[in-house]
Design a protein around this motif. Structure first.
Motif, PDB file in Angstrom:
ATOM      1  N   THR A  90       8.601  21.760   4.923  1.00 15.69           N
ATOM      2  CA  THR A  90       9.382  21.933   3.690  1.00 15.69           C
ATOM      3  C   THR A  90       9.463  23.414   3.349  1.00 15.69           C
ATOM      4  OG1 THR A  90       9.638  20.931   1.501  1.00 15.69           O
ATOM      5  CG2 THR A  90       7.430  21.689   2.057  1.00 15.69           C
TER       6      THR A  90
ATOM      7  N   THR B 197       2.840   1.304   3.542  1.00 17.93           N
ATOM      8  CA  THR B 197       3.889   2.329   3.415  1.00 17.93           C
ATOM      9  C   THR B 197       3.230   3.664   3.047  1.00 17.93           C
ATOM     10  OG1 THR B 197       4.256   2.010   1.038  1.00 17.93           O
ATOM     11  CG2 THR B 197       5.467   0.552   2.490  1.00 17.93           C
ATOM     12  N   ALA B 198       2.307   4.123   3.871  1.00 21.30           N
ATOM     13  CA  ALA B 198       1.481   5.283   3.504  1.00 21.30           C
ATOM     14  C   ALA B 198       2.131   6.631   3.806  1.00 21.30           C
ATOM     15  CB  ALA B 198       0.134   5.185   4.209  1.00 21.30           C
ATOM     16  N   GLY B 199       3.382   6.645   4.275  1.00 17.99           N
ATOM     17  CA  GLY B 199       4.156   7.882   4.441  1.00 17.99           C
ATOM     18  C   GLY B 199       3.484   8.925   5.305  1.00 17.99           C
TER      19      GLY B 199
ATOM     20  N   THR C  81       6.384  17.365   9.972  1.00 18.72           N
ATOM     21  CA  THR C  81       7.600  17.733   9.250  1.00 18.72           C
ATOM     22  C   THR C  81       7.277  18.954   8.410  1.00 18.72           C
ATOM     23  OG1 THR C  81       9.403  16.913   7.869  1.00 18.72           O
ATOM     24  CG2 THR C  81       7.204  16.151   7.290  1.00 18.72           C
TER      25      THR C  81
ATOM     26  N   ILE D 212       0.871  -1.194   0.000  1.00 19.71           N
ATOM     27  CA  ILE D 212       0.000   0.000   0.000  1.00 19.71           C
ATOM     28  C   ILE D 212       0.899   1.232   0.000  1.00 19.71           C
ATOM     29  CG2 ILE D 212      -1.830   1.257   1.195  1.00 19.71           C
ATOM     30  CD1 ILE D 212      -2.500  -1.363   2.684  1.00 19.71           C
ATOM     31  N   GLY D 213       0.888   1.985  -1.095  1.00 22.38           N
ATOM     32  CA  GLY D 213       1.668   3.223  -1.160  1.00 22.38           C
ATOM     33  C   GLY D 213       2.857   3.100  -2.088  1.00 22.38           C
TER      34      GLY D 213
ATOM     35  N   SER E 106       9.005  14.462  -1.753  1.00 14.55           N
ATOM     36  CA  SER E 106       8.096  15.447  -1.156  1.00 14.55           C
ATOM     37  C   SER E 106       8.847  16.679  -0.697  1.00 14.55           C
ATOM     38  CB  SER E 106       7.412  14.860   0.071  1.00 14.55           C
ATOM     39  OG  SER E 106       6.970  13.570  -0.175  1.00 14.55           O
TER      40      SER E 106
ATOM     41  N   GLY F  52       8.696   2.555   6.345  1.00 12.52           N
ATOM     42  CA  GLY F  52       8.828   3.963   5.945  1.00 12.52           C
ATOM     43  C   GLY F  52       8.360   4.928   7.020  1.00 12.52           C
TER      44      GLY F  52
ATOM     45  N   ASP G 215      -5.381   3.692  -6.714  1.00 13.59           N
ATOM     46  CA  ASP G 215      -6.571   3.739  -5.854  1.00 13.59           C
ATOM     47  C   ASP G 215      -6.073   3.984  -4.420  1.00 13.59           C
ATOM     48  OD1 ASP G 215      -9.187   3.436  -5.031  1.00 13.59           O
ATOM     49  OD2 ASP G 215      -9.455   1.450  -5.911  1.00 13.59           O
ATOM     50  N   ALA G 216      -7.004   4.206  -3.516  1.00 14.51           N
ATOM     51  CA  ALA G 216      -6.601   4.349  -2.113  1.00 14.51           C
ATOM     52  C   ALA G 216      -7.156   3.175  -1.320  1.00 14.51           C
ATOM     53  CB  ALA G 216      -7.146   5.646  -1.543  1.00 14.51           C
TER      54      ALA G 216
ATOM     55  N   PHE H 177       0.771  10.454   4.698  1.00 11.56           N
ATOM     56  CA  PHE H 177      -0.590  10.653   4.199  1.00 11.56           C
ATOM     57  C   PHE H 177      -1.699  10.355   5.207  1.00 11.56           C
ATOM     58  CE2 PHE H 177      -0.278  11.373  -0.466  1.00 11.56           C
ATOM     59  CZ  PHE H 177       1.107  11.475  -0.521  1.00 11.56           C
TER      60      PHE H 177
HETATM   61  P1  FAD Z   1       5.788   8.770   1.081  1.00  2.73           P
HETATM   62  O1  FAD Z   1       6.920   9.176   0.233  1.00  2.73           O
HETATM   63  O2  FAD Z   1       5.041   9.808   1.816  1.00  2.73           O
HETATM   64  O3  FAD Z   1       4.788   7.941   0.161  1.00  2.73           O
HETATM   65  C1  FAD Z   1       3.570   7.460   0.621  1.00  2.73           C
HETATM   66  C2  FAD Z   1       2.810   6.878  -0.546  1.00  2.73           C
HETATM   67  O4  FAD Z   1       1.686   6.186  -0.087  1.00  2.73           O
HETATM   68  C3  FAD Z   1       2.306   7.895  -1.548  1.00  2.73           C
HETATM   69  O5  FAD Z   1       2.619   7.432  -2.826  1.00  2.73           O
HETATM   70  C4  FAD Z   1       0.791   7.903  -1.339  1.00  2.73           C
HETATM   71  O6  FAD Z   1       0.083   8.173  -2.519  1.00  2.73           O
HETATM   72  C5  FAD Z   1       0.566   6.495  -0.887  1.00  2.73           C
HETATM   73  N1  FAD Z   1      -0.612   6.281  -0.035  1.00  2.73           N
HETATM   74  C6  FAD Z   1      -0.868   6.849   1.152  1.00  2.73           C
HETATM   75  N2  FAD Z   1      -1.994   6.344   1.685  1.00  2.73           N
HETATM   76  C7  FAD Z   1      -2.446   5.443   0.808  1.00  2.73           C
HETATM   77  C8  FAD Z   1      -3.578   4.599   0.771  1.00  2.73           C
HETATM   78  N3  FAD Z   1      -4.443   4.581   1.768  1.00  2.73           N
HETATM   79  N4  FAD Z   1      -3.760   3.795  -0.307  1.00  2.73           N
HETATM   80  C9  FAD Z   1      -2.867   3.795  -1.334  1.00  2.73           C
HETATM   81  N5  FAD Z   1      -1.786   4.577  -1.345  1.00  2.73           N
HETATM   82  C10 FAD Z   1      -1.572   5.397  -0.297  1.00  2.73           C
HETATM   83  N6  FAD Z   1      12.334  14.026   4.832  1.00  2.73           N
HETATM   84  C11 FAD Z   1      13.558  14.405   5.204  1.00  2.73           C
HETATM   85  O7  FAD Z   1      14.442  13.566   5.308  1.00  2.73           O
HETATM   86  N7  FAD Z   1      13.821  15.688   5.478  1.00  2.73           N
HETATM   87  C12 FAD Z   1      12.876  16.635   5.355  1.00  2.73           C
HETATM   88  O8  FAD Z   1      13.138  17.788   5.620  1.00  2.73           O
HETATM   89  C13 FAD Z   1      11.584  16.262   4.957  1.00  2.73           C
HETATM   90  N8  FAD Z   1      10.617  17.177   4.842  1.00  2.73           N
HETATM   91  C14 FAD Z   1       9.385  16.807   4.413  1.00  2.73           C
HETATM   92  C15 FAD Z   1       8.408  17.771   4.244  1.00  2.73           C
HETATM   93  C16 FAD Z   1       7.156  17.449   3.801  1.00  2.73           C
HETATM   94  C17 FAD Z   1       6.139  18.508   3.632  1.00  2.73           C
HETATM   95  C18 FAD Z   1       6.857  16.122   3.511  1.00  2.73           C
HETATM   96  C19 FAD Z   1       5.496  15.749   3.014  1.00  2.73           C
HETATM   97  C20 FAD Z   1       7.819  15.159   3.693  1.00  2.73           C
HETATM   98  C21 FAD Z   1       9.093  15.490   4.131  1.00  2.73           C
HETATM   99  N9  FAD Z   1      10.108  14.558   4.330  1.00  2.73           N
HETATM  100  C22 FAD Z   1      11.348  14.929   4.705  1.00  2.73           C
HETATM  101  C23 FAD Z   1       9.820  13.181   4.384  1.00  2.73           C
HETATM  102  C24 FAD Z   1      10.023  12.385   3.151  1.00  2.73           C
HETATM  103  O9  FAD Z   1       9.248  12.878   2.130  1.00  2.73           O
HETATM  104  C25 FAD Z   1       9.597  11.020   3.597  1.00  2.73           C
HETATM  105  O10 FAD Z   1      10.491  10.579   4.594  1.00  2.73           O
HETATM  106  C26 FAD Z   1       9.583   9.977   2.552  1.00  2.73           C
HETATM  107  O11 FAD Z   1       8.927  10.407   1.422  1.00  2.73           O
HETATM  108  C27 FAD Z   1       8.907   8.772   3.159  1.00  2.73           C
HETATM  109  O12 FAD Z   1       8.718   7.794   2.220  1.00  2.73           O
HETATM  110  P2  FAD Z   1       7.506   6.804   2.362  1.00  2.73           P
HETATM  111  O13 FAD Z   1       7.626   5.865   1.238  1.00  2.73           O
HETATM  112  O14 FAD Z   1       7.446   6.283   3.723  1.00  2.73           O
HETATM  113  O15 FAD Z   1       6.212   7.714   2.168  1.00  2.73           O
END
Ligand code: FAD
Length: 623
Positions: free
Chosen positions: A199, A152-154, A197, A10-11, A44, A367, A121-122, A156
């Motif tokens: 930006t 891995t919804a980050g 966090t 997921i994600g 991001s 993540g 999709d979500a 969101f």
């Molecule tokens: P993300 O990259 O957030 O990806 C999550 C994914 O999941 C997305 O593709 C989304 O579409 C998908 N998703 C979410 N929910 C669902 C669902 N229910 N169903 C299907 N898909 C879903 N990192 C740093 O190291 N330094 C920084 O200064 C920093 N600043 C940041 C500032 C902002 C505003 C943001 C938003 C992020 C920042 N980050 C920073 C963090 C960095 O972007 C994340 O650490 C990294 O992107 C995490 O990766 P991830 O794969 O866990 O999640």
């Protein structure tokens, strides 16, 4: 369309992309469900990969057979090896990337990965039967079944963005938040926390006077991330720039503090201490009159620039007014202001080392949802969750990387053992065996492991074995070759090293401070012949030199790590009742019961478990 897969991810962020690629490349039918397929591995925040300790992680992901290093190399705009002036344990590769191409290249690679399917999709619900994950349901009402699900919804989950007094729901600027999933997980028994966090603003290059800025070029001889021959070093590097804030800039920023969601109590989540907003920096370093900022390109074909160090959630007009007081930015226009975001995460002590949740079998978290920050931290967790989900389905032993084996091992062990009380980012200081965990030897450490589990391919493995062989033979050569004082006199003079008075093994000469193997090649024909005959690359020569120069340190750390490994090998039953051991302190009993360490080594790293408690455990479980 199928409705049943081995693994569902997921994600499609950094964690999700690595997880899906790893699972599919290991032969599992994998479905990656993500909210927007035009934003795979979207950056991001900063359009850069690597940096101190993070660069080592990317090299490790690559060595295991992951994709982040390859995608980075193919989209690099500028490369720098940070900390070159320090010892090799500190060398950290960093690449400025083309943000749009980075995401597009990820998509191209995922679409061409066999066994991998994509669905935009979500996910809004999860179903669990008898403690095991069964299926996920999407917003469009489709139900997909799987043996394992990796979340891995980050940023969101219940994402809420702040700019001054304006708040809006969102997963990041331009993306909808994911609602309901964390409430569902809370209902299933998970503890949920809140983090934040931020930006900085993105600037329009056409409105910047670059002639007034200090340039920051890339390395003269750039390197790359991937150990594979499928990528090349960057050819045409773009420049970054240094700019500075001033008292005038600070005064304007301070005038907006009353409207700052950070300071007026609106933001409840805890932010990353090591990536503070500019307003945080003004508060923490109140006496400082200037802060250095880095102006970095977002792509080769865009005028968008990222202002590293100026992260902010102050009202947008305050941000613009302050920016226009920076030298070179007098007429600056922005594409978008900086903002902060709050989101849900799950305290990672709820996970095993495999990243499988303790509560629901077959459900993995990776993540930012585990309280980390950064693309590299996310990618590496995705990779390990993907690998372990496959191993579990195959009924094989899990793969847990040790702390003396990789930064990835340090990261995951820290998360599941100590938990997090602020967004966790990797630093070299978190690793106790830094000299073992260098960026140059990530392939020697991890490619055999990646190959064994079926992720790193045969070609990659063969290359690593060849490198190992060549490094060993080069070291053996310099160990036995005696150099005469005349042969090396000119070279030693050129590097201001004292002349030899009698013949000496080349190995001992290389131990000297300024002496390098590359430097010796031009002066010692036997060495040159050996290197040419064996076709030793620059990489092999550098590796051999590090192993020679740092031999003493490497051996010492290896010795300590081996001693610790003995503790890692003493296992504790998952259902052990710590209350039976009355000689343990009450605090230890509570903490051990909560974390449920799998070995005495892990128990020894739980904050609050003292050395005397470890002795009690050692006596009980038998040395
Ligand atoms: P993300 O990259 O957030 O990806 C999550 C994914 O999941 C997305 O593709 C989304 O579409 C998908 N998703 C979410 N929910 C669902 C669902 N229910 N169903 C299907 N898909 C879903 N990192 C740093 O190291 N330094 C920084 O200064 C920093 N600043 C940041 C500032 C902002 C505003 C943001 C938003 C992020 C920042 N980050 C920073 C963090 C960095 O972007 C994340 O650490 C990294 O992107 C995490 O990766 P991830 O794969 O866990 O999640």
């Amino acid at each position: 369309m199928r409705f049943e897969y081995n693994i569902i991810v997921i994600g499609g962020g950094h964690a999700g992309c690595e997880a899906a690629a790893a699972a599919a490349n290991m032969g599992c039918q994998t479905l990656l469900i993500t909210m927007d397929m035009t934003k795979f591995a979207q950056m991001s925040c900063n359009p850069a990969v690597g940096g101190v300790a993070k660069g080592q992680i990317v090299r490790e992901i690559d060595a295991m057979g992951g994709y982040m290093g390859i995608v980075t190399d193919r989209t690099t705009l500028q490369f720098r090896m940070l900390n070159r002036s320090k010892g090799p344990a500190m060398w950290s590769p960093r690449a400025q990337c083309d943000k749009a191409k980075f995401s597009a290249e990820w998509r191209r690679m995922l679409e061409n990965t066999p066994n991998l399917y994509l669905w935009q999709d979500a996910v809004v619900d999860l179903s669990v039967e008898e403690g095991k994950i069964r299926s996920v349901t999407t917003r469009m009402g489709v139900v997909f079944e799987a043996k394992a699900v990796i979340l891995t919804a980050g940023t969101f989950l219940e994402g809420l963005m702040h700019i001054g007094r304006t708040h809006a729901s969102g997963g990041r600027a331009g993306d909808a938040a994911s609602h309901g999933l964390s409430a569902r997980l809370a209902e299933l028994g998970f503890e949920v926390g809140r983090m934040k966090t931020g930006t900085p603003a993105r600037l329009d290059a056409r409105t910047i006077d670059f002639s007034q800025l200090e340039e920051q070029p890339g390395d003269e001889h750039p390197c790359k991330f991937s150990f594979s021959p499928d990528t090349e070093v960057v050819k045409h590097q773009k420049r970054c720039y240094l700019v500075y804030t001033s008292k005038e800039v600070h005064d304007i920023l301070r005038s907006g503090f009353a409207d700052s969601p950070l300071f007026n109590g609106t933001i409840k989540g805890i932010g990353p201490r090591y990536c503070p907003s500019i307003e945080d920096k003004l508060r923490t370093f109140a006496g400082k009159e200037s802060h250095q900022l880095f102006l970095e390109p977002e792509g080769a074909d865009t005028n968008e620039y990222y202002l590293n160090g100026f992260s902010s959630s102050l009202p947008w007009d305050i941000q613009v007014a302050a920016l226009q007081k920076i030298k070179g930015f007098e007429n600056v226009q922005i594409y978008r202001p900086g903002y902060a975001i709050e989101y849900d995460y799950f305290p990672p002590t709820q996970l095993y080392h495999t990243l499988e949740t303790k509560l629901i079998e077959g459900l993995y978290f990776a993540g930012q949802v585990n309280g980390t920050t950064g693309y590299e931290e996310a990618g590496s967790q995705g990779l390990m969750a993907g690998i372990n989900a496959v191993l579990k389905i195959r009924g094989e032993e899990p793969l847990v990387l040790r702390r003396d084996e990789s930064y990835i091992g340090v990261l995951i062990d820290d998360l599941v053992t100590k938990g997090v009380d602020e967004p966790y980012r990797m630093f070299t200081s978190r690793a106790e065996y830094r000299i073992l965990l260098r960026q140059d030897n990530a392939d020697l450490r991890l490619t055999p492991i990646g190959y064994k589990v079926g992720l790193a391919d045969e070609r990659r493995y063969a290359r690593t074995m060849r490198k190992k062989e060549l490094v060993e033979s080069l070291i053996a050569f310099v160990r036995q070759y005696s150099v005469s004082p005349q042969e090396i006199a000119d070279y030693l003079k050129s590097v201001e090293s004292t002349p030899l008075t009698q013949g000496k093994k080349l190995y001992d000469v290389i131990l000297r401070n300024k002496v390098t193997i590359e430097g010796l090649i031009d002066n010692i024909s036997a060495l040159r012949d050996f290197i040419e005959r064996q076709e030793c690359t620059h990489e092999v020569i550098e590796e051999a030199e590090i192993q020679i120069k740092y031999h003493g340190y490497i051996e010492r750390e290896r010795h300590i790590a081996d001693k610790m490994t003995r503790l890692e090998n003493i296992r504790i039953r998952p259902d052990f009742n710590y209350n039976e051991l009355k000689s343990l302190s009450i605090e230890s009993r509570q903490k051990l019961t909560r974390i449920r360490p799998s070995t005495i080594g892990q128990a020894s790293r739980i904050p609050g478990v003292s050395p005397s408690d470890i002795n009690v455990l050692l006596v009980y479980f038998g040395r």
